[in-house]
Enzyme design. Structure first.
Site, mmCIF file in Angstrom:
data_model
loop_
_atom_site.group_PDB
_atom_site.id
_atom_site.type_symbol
_atom_site.label_atom_id
_atom_site.label_comp_id
_atom_site.label_asym_id
_atom_site.label_seq_id
_atom_site.Cartn_x
_atom_site.Cartn_y
_atom_site.Cartn_z
ATOM 1 N N SER A 167 -1.181 -22.912 -10.469
ATOM 2 C CA SER A 167 -1.737 -23.220 -11.788
ATOM 3 C C SER A 167 -2.978 -24.106 -11.661
ATOM 4 O O SER A 167 -3.937 -23.730 -11.018
ATOM 5 C CB SER A 167 -0.658 -23.863 -12.667
ATOM 6 O OG SER A 167 -1.030 -23.903 -14.014
ATOM 7 N N GLU A 261 1.584 -13.143 -17.810
ATOM 8 C CA GLU A 261 0.863 -14.413 -17.955
ATOM 9 C C GLU A 261 -0.420 -14.277 -18.765
ATOM 10 O O GLU A 261 -1.167 -13.302 -18.593
ATOM 11 C CB GLU A 261 0.468 -14.957 -16.580
ATOM 12 C CG GLU A 261 1.615 -15.316 -15.677
ATOM 13 C CD GLU A 261 1.148 -16.183 -14.521
ATOM 14 O OE1 GLU A 261 0.396 -17.152 -14.761
ATOM 15 O OE2 GLU A 261 1.527 -15.890 -13.384
#
Length: 315
Positions: A167, A261
């Site tokens: 991330s 995502e």
């Protein structure tokens, strides 16, 4: 890469069963990816998120057979994750944790640092970089450079170091490489990026197309942490959105992303940019998976980690 096997019904049933089993952990992690409006980052809420991440990481980390050694790296909290059994020390992993640059800590780092050490046999260095909004850009980048320089002073060569990140940690790993190259220093031997955040402008199609199916992240959360970290700076700078940098000379890179995502485009566009610069890059798409699914105790997370090991062995 698409990792799905079997017919559509079998895959659907397997995915549903796994999601049900993992629901409690998913709810806990989703709660850590919450934020108010972009212009507000409540200090009490941030502190709660950070405390809960520390607890969650310590509870969920697979530490059997591992040593965890915390130390102070010039005043910055850091830790080594090592296998207890004898293992080689020619390579090392510098792991950058996620958390949107506003949360994340050593405890939270334990989960993926332990998994990385287990599948590779490498020692893993984690570090607790300063967080926004108290410490906006470039504080985290400065701290990553401190960790990098620590490894160089220990005698590792740049090519002996694998930089891994999930991330925002993937963002930080890429920014670190951009900075090292810009000042004429050698870059790591490899990059391993899990659900990397590469575009703070949120210009990819997945931010809109996958908003309804992402069980972890929201556009509002991304806007909030971006505002807290970037503080009005040009979001197209490669030191904030590494997607927009030049990739000539970058190390071999493995990118893993879940099919559900909102950051999906960040990975696809990064792969395309790297390939255009003739960087050896492998993109692995795990259908029906969510943001940083590698943290979860499930077979597909284990398969993704085994793929990390194979990638590093191949290089």
């Amino acid at each position: 890469m698409n990792d799905n096997k079997g017919g559509p019904m079998e895959k659907k049933k397997s995915s549903q069963a796994e999601r049900k089993r993992l629901d409690p952990l998913m709810l806990a992690l989703k709660a850590l990816h919450s934020a108010g409006a972009p212009e507000t980052m409540d200090p009490e809420e941030l502190e709660r998120q950070r405390r809960n991440q520390e607890i969650l990481g310590r509870l969920a980390a697979p530490m059997v057979g591992m040593d965890w050694e915390e130390f102070s790296l010039d005043g910055m909290n850091a830790a080594w994750t090592r296998l207890k059994c004898p293992h080689g020390d020619r390579h090392v992993i510098l792991y950058c944790h996620g958390g949107g640059y506003t949360s994340g800590n050593l405890g939270y780092s334990r989960v993926l640092s332990a998994k990385l050490a287990n599948v590779t046999g490498y020692d893993v260095l984690s570090f607790e970089y300063r967080l926004a909004p108290e410490h906006p850009y470039p504080a985290a980048v400065e701290d990553a450079l401190r960790a990098w320089d620590h490894l160089m002073l220990m005698g590792y060569g740049a090519r002996d170091v694998v930089v891994a990140g999930d991330s925002a940690g993937g963002n930080l790993g890429l920014v670190l490489c951009h900075w090292l190259r810009s000042v004429g220093r050698r870059t790591p031997g490899a990059l391993v990026l899990m659900s990397p955040w590469t575009d703070m402008t949120m210009s990819g199609e997945s931010y809109r197309e996958r908003a309804e199916i992402d069980p972890m992240l929201t556009v509002e959360y991304i806007e909030a942490v971006c505002t807290a970290y970037a503080r009005g700076k040009d979001l197209r700078s490669p030191y904030l959105s590494p997607l927009f940098g030049q990739f000539e000379g970058f190390p071999p890179t493995l990118i893993q992303v879940g099919g559900h995502e909102i950051l999906y485009s960040d990975s696809l566009r990064l792969r395309d940019a790297m390939e255009q610069a003739h960087v050896r890059c492998r993109l692995e798409v795990y259908e029906d998976m969510w943001h940083v699914f590698q943290m979860f105790p499930m077979k597909r997370a284990g398969a993704a980690m085994e793929s990390v090991s194979r990638f590093l062995l191949e290089r």
